[in-house]
Enzyme design. Structure first.
Site, PDB file in Angstrom:
ATOM      1  N   ASN A   1     -10.220  -0.190  -1.532  1.00 13.75           N
ATOM      2  CA  ASN A   1      -8.772  -0.211  -1.284  1.00 13.75           C
ATOM      3  C   ASN A   1      -8.085  -0.817  -2.499  1.00 13.75           C
ATOM      4  O   ASN A   1      -8.181  -2.020  -2.744  1.00 13.75           O
ATOM      5  CB  ASN A   1      -8.490  -1.033  -0.021  1.00 13.75           C
TER       6      ASN A   1
ATOM      7  N   CYS B   1       0.812  -1.227   0.000  1.00 13.38           N
ATOM      8  CA  CYS B   1       0.000   0.000   0.000  1.00 13.38           C
ATOM      9  C   CYS B   1       0.842   1.273   0.000  1.00 13.38           C
ATOM     10  O   CYS B   1       0.340   2.336  -0.367  1.00 13.38           O
ATOM     11  CB  CYS B   1      -0.940   0.003   1.195  1.00 13.38           C
TER      12      CYS B   1
ATOM     13  N   HIS C   1      -3.181   6.866   1.698  1.00 14.48           N
ATOM     14  CA  HIS C   1      -3.589   5.560   1.176  1.00 14.48           C
ATOM     15  C   HIS C   1      -5.059   5.352   1.486  1.00 14.48           C
ATOM     16  O   HIS C   1      -5.511   5.527   2.626  1.00 14.48           O
ATOM     17  CB  HIS C   1      -2.745   4.457   1.801  1.00 14.48           C
TER      18      HIS C   1
END
Length: 312
Positions: free
Chosen positions: A268, A113, A238
């Site tokens: 995500n 990430c 993120h």
């Protein structure tokens, strides 16, 4: 050149959209359960014939077009990804082949990430050192391919996509010093492992770490760039979970900033999430040329990396 800057951005998402209502037909969940816990309403899912390098190449082509450059102008390709199934050729080499970039250095960066912010820092260092003239920096992940779609704790989170940036030399630096690091002893809190590889995480551990340990680190990234958090025009974290993004942005002190909340529409997307969300802010006119923007990636490996950039 005294530094480097982002001169253009681009993004790409697959056509298929998976809603919370769709997921409720697959696992024991509901729109209310998902939105109340992670804030996500929709996500884009790539098909079996859409590999990670294809997502990356679409985003990169848009960034190149926005910069007014040709593939031959690029001499470094960096792709942040953790979901490429094949080991070799790497994703960066496949993107270069798709775009017709003639002879670039081509490397993948796997920091999950936080991959895009690590790759952006690497491109900045390469350009400033004279090892590259123009770089394509791409974050691309196909999280749907490493997800157990019977596990409601993870399948509600993920989406697929890519975002890209063109990085060039600049007399006035437009990419601030990176602040990066990790917590190796907590690395198992976020995992993509096994055969076949599957995404898993310890959600509460990640939430506590992100909301308590990361704010002072993100503020230090601003300090290294000489920008006060209150002077940031935007914050692009993120896009893990809306319940992490909002308190983290507040604790950084970015009281006047636009906060990227693309997680609501995209889920995500791992390494893609920061460039994807930022490209949308640029496209929407939510930020202006020269605006200071904080990028801050965190998550897999319990790694983090952040820098303040100037908007192209």
């Amino acid at each position: 050149m005294n530094g480097s800057r982002i001169t253009a951005v681009g993004h790409y998402q697959p056509a298929k959209v998976l809603t919370n209502e769709d997921l409720a037909g697959l696992v024991d969940t509901s729109d209310e359960w998902i939105t109340s816990r992670v804030g996500i309403r929709t996500r884009h899912i790539a098909g079996p014939d859409e590999p990670v390098d294809e997502l990356a190449a679409h985003a990169a082509a848009k960034a190149l077009a926005a910069a007014g450059l040709t593939p031959g102008d690029i001499d470094l390709v960096l792709v942040a990804t953790s979901t490429a199934i094949d080991r070799s050729p790497n994703t960066a080499a496949r993107v270069a082949a798709r775009l017709g970039i003639p002879s670039p250095a081509a490397m993948d960066v796997n920091v999950v990430c936080a991959g895009f912010t690590h790759a952006l820092a690497t491109a900045d260092h390469a350009v400033r050192a004279g090892a590259a003239v123009r770089a394509l920096v791409i974050g691309a992940d196909k999280m749907s391919e490493v997800t157990d779609w019977t596990d409601r704790t993870t399948c509600v989170l993920v989406g697929d996509g890519a975002g890209a940036a063109v990085v060039e030399g600049a007399d006035t630096p437009g990419i601030g010093p990176v602040l990066w690091g990790s917590v190796p002893e907590m690395g198992n809190a976020v995992r993509i492992e096994g055969t076949p590889p599957r995404f898993a995480q310890e959600g509460q551990s990640v939430y506590r770490w992100a909301t308590t340990q990361l704010p002072p680190i993100a503020r230090k990234a601003c300090e290294k760039a000489g920008v006060a958090p209150a002077d940031l025009a935007a914050v692009v974290l993120h896009q893990a979970n809306l319940r992490i993004i909002e308190p983290l942005a507040e604790r950084i002190g970015a009281v006047n900033a636009v906060i990227a909340r693309d997680v609501i529409q995209s889920g995500n997307t791992s390494a893609a999430s920061i460039p994807l969300a930022f490209s949308k802010l640029v496209e929407q006119g939510a930020v202006s040329t020269g605006d200071p923007v904080l990028f801050f990636g965190f998550g897999g490996n319990l790694s983090y990396a952040g820098q303040v950039i100037r908007c192209p």
